[in-house]
Design an enzyme around this catalytic site. Structure first.
Site, PDB file in Angstrom:
ATOM      1  N   SER A 145      27.614  30.033  35.030  1.00 45.77           N
ATOM      2  CA  SER A 145      28.911  29.382  34.796  1.00 45.77           C
ATOM      3  C   SER A 145      28.737  27.872  34.936  1.00 45.77           C
ATOM      4  CB  SER A 145      29.917  29.884  35.844  1.00 45.77           C
ATOM      5  OG  SER A 145      31.010  28.992  35.933  1.00 45.77           O
ATOM      6  N   TYR A 186      32.538  31.202  44.532  1.00 42.77           N
ATOM      7  CA  TYR A 186      32.115  31.507  43.153  1.00 42.77           C
ATOM      8  C   TYR A 186      31.130  30.437  42.660  1.00 42.77           C
ATOM      9  CZ  TYR A 186      32.680  32.462  38.106  1.00 42.77           C
ATOM     10  OH  TYR A 186      32.464  32.744  36.769  1.00 42.77           O
TER      11      TYR A 186
HETATM   12  N1  NAD Z   1      35.777  34.438  31.596  1.00 47.17           N
HETATM   13  C1  NAD Z   1      35.327  33.225  31.844  1.00 47.17           C
HETATM   14  O1  NAD Z   1      36.001  32.214  31.607  1.00 47.17           O
HETATM   15  C2  NAD Z   1      33.963  33.029  32.421  1.00 47.17           C
HETATM   16  C3  NAD Z   1      33.448  31.728  32.454  1.00 47.17           C
HETATM   17  C4  NAD Z   1      32.171  31.506  32.965  1.00 47.17           C
HETATM   18  C5  NAD Z   1      31.447  32.574  33.443  1.00 47.17           C
HETATM   19  N2  NAD Z   1      31.976  33.834  33.411  1.00 47.17           N
HETATM   20  C6  NAD Z   1      31.147  34.916  33.907  1.00 47.17           C
HETATM   21  O2  NAD Z   1      31.041  35.891  32.891  1.00 47.17           O
HETATM   22  C7  NAD Z   1      30.801  37.167  33.481  1.00 47.17           C
HETATM   23  C8  NAD Z   1      31.803  38.162  32.956  1.00 47.17           C
HETATM   24  O3  NAD Z   1      33.105  37.675  33.244  1.00 47.17           O
HETATM   25  P1  NAD Z   1      34.406  38.222  32.507  1.00 47.17           P
HETATM   26  O4  NAD Z   1      35.258  37.051  32.260  1.00 47.17           O
HETATM   27  O5  NAD Z   1      34.043  39.130  31.407  1.00 47.17           O
HETATM   28  O6  NAD Z   1      35.033  39.038  33.737  1.00 47.17           O
HETATM   29  P2  NAD Z   1      35.999  40.324  33.746  1.00 47.17           P
HETATM   30  O7  NAD Z   1      36.595  40.332  35.124  1.00 47.17           O
HETATM   31  O8  NAD Z   1      36.882  40.278  32.587  1.00 47.17           O
HETATM   32  O9  NAD Z   1      34.966  41.532  33.611  1.00 47.17           O
HETATM   33  C9  NAD Z   1      34.011  41.724  34.616  1.00 47.17           C
HETATM   34  C10 NAD Z   1      33.607  43.178  34.679  1.00 47.17           C
HETATM   35  O10 NAD Z   1      32.686  43.296  35.780  1.00 47.17           O
HETATM   36  C11 NAD Z   1      33.002  44.467  36.497  1.00 47.17           C
HETATM   37  N3  NAD Z   1      32.504  44.383  37.883  1.00 47.17           N
HETATM   38  C12 NAD Z   1      33.079  43.751  38.937  1.00 47.17           C
HETATM   39  N4  NAD Z   1      32.340  43.966  40.039  1.00 47.17           N
HETATM   40  C13 NAD Z   1      31.292  44.736  39.675  1.00 47.17           C
HETATM   41  C14 NAD Z   1      30.192  45.292  40.379  1.00 47.17           C
HETATM   42  N5  NAD Z   1      30.053  45.125  41.699  1.00 47.17           N
HETATM   43  N6  NAD Z   1      29.292  46.027  39.697  1.00 47.17           N
HETATM   44  C15 NAD Z   1      29.443  46.229  38.361  1.00 47.17           C
HETATM   45  N7  NAD Z   1      30.479  45.751  37.651  1.00 47.17           N
HETATM   46  C16 NAD Z   1      31.390  45.011  38.306  1.00 47.17           C
HETATM   47  C17 NAD Z   1      34.512  44.575  36.415  1.00 47.17           C
HETATM   48  O11 NAD Z   1      34.944  45.898  36.687  1.00 47.17           O
HETATM   49  C18 NAD Z   1      34.768  44.126  34.978  1.00 47.17           C
HETATM   50  O12 NAD Z   1      34.754  45.207  34.076  1.00 47.17           O
HETATM   51  C19 NAD Z   1      30.867  36.918  34.987  1.00 47.17           C
HETATM   52  O13 NAD Z   1      29.570  36.692  35.473  1.00 47.17           O
HETATM   53  C20 NAD Z   1      31.683  35.660  35.104  1.00 47.17           C
HETATM   54  O14 NAD Z   1      31.426  34.970  36.297  1.00 47.17           O
HETATM   55  C21 NAD Z   1      33.212  34.084  32.906  1.00 47.17           C
END
Ligand code: NAD
Length: 253
Positions: free
Chosen positions: A140, A153
């Protein structure tokens, strides 16, 4: 015909992980959809099946060593191999440092940082033997610059980027590539929850959109395409890199 490659995508029951699992399957990969949200995982598999892709879902808690070992074993037993580990799952915690309880801090580190370590370790063990493989990690921009109320985070993502480099060095002699992706704000349930919880959701959405020089948030599919590129042989000389997929956010002062 060459053998289909096999990928594990963690956190693939929703958001970026789901989009990546769908993108990988559309390129002919067989996908293990790992998530603690089993219903979400099954839904992803259904979406892949609708497009004639092949996937299987499994309960996978990335912070639990046995659960990660089981997912790797499932890929090997069910699909006969493992070529790509996409360590994508993570959780957010929006709190001032003074309000974070130790167990909350530990949970973020266990999922976001230890989870990436465990997925990488057990994939690498297999990749070292086969002398090929790709590890991808979702990091991120918070690894590099951040704001208030998101310290745990941000610290976990900083750790992930440092780990990405170290892992790339140890994996390179085995022809295993390791890269991370830094997505800007992507319109997934994670961000939608953040927007819904704010005192002025409309204003926060507009702020998030404006924050990106490109003038909008990203779509999960846009991150998925970058992941598919890094997983492919088109990225054969790319390792230890952090690829920003962020609408220009990291370019901005
Ligand atoms: N959405 C954003 O703006 C954004 C920006 C930068 C980075 N990210 C990163 O992208 C990745 C995905 O984020 P997202 O936005 O799709 O999140 P999201 O919350 O929409 O989806 C995350 C998924 O991970 C699952 N999860 C949570 N804990 C878990 C565990 N212990 N084991 C297995 N699965 C687990 C959840 O059930 C969910 O289905 C993450 O690493 C997040 O930090 C997201």
């Amino acid at each position: 015909m060459s053998k289909a490659r096999v990928a594990i995508v963690t956190g693939a029951g929703n958001g970026i992980g789901r989009a990546s699992a769908i993108e990988f399957a559309s390129r002919g990969m067989k996908v293990v959809v790992g998530d603690i949200d089993e219903a979400g995982g099954r839904e992803t598999v259904g979406m892949i099946a609708e497009q004639q892709g092949e996937a299987i879902s499994t309960y996978m808690d990335v912070s639990d060593e046995q659960s990660v070992k089981d997912a790797v074993k499932l890929a090997l037993d069910h699909f006969g191999g493992l070529d790509i580990m996409y360590a994508n799952a993570a959780i957010e915690l929006q709190k001032y440092i003074m309000d974070i309880e130790v167990h909350e801090w530990d949970k973020v580190m266990n999922v976001n940082l230890k989870g990436v370590f465990l997925c990488s370790k057990y994939a690498l063990k297999h990749f070292m033997q086969q002398r090929s493989g790709v590890i991808l990690i979702t990091a991120s921009p918070h690894a590099l610059c951040t704001y208030e109320e998101i310290s745990a985070y941000a610290a976990s993502k900083g750790g992930v980027v440092a780990f990405n480099r170290a892992l790339a060095l140890e994996a390179a002699p085995y022809q295993v590539r390791v890269n991370c992706i830094m997505p800007g704000a992507i319109d997934t349930p994670m961000v939608q929850r953040e927007i819904a919880a704010s005192s002025d959701p409309k204003k926060l959405r507009e702020t998030l959109e404006r924050m990106h020089p490109i003038g909008r948030m990203g779509r999960p599919e846009e991150v998925a395409k970058a992941a598919a590129f890094l997983a492919s042989d088109d990225a054969s000389f790319i390792t230890g890199a952090s690829l920003a997929v962020d609408g220009g956010i990291l370019a901005k002062l």
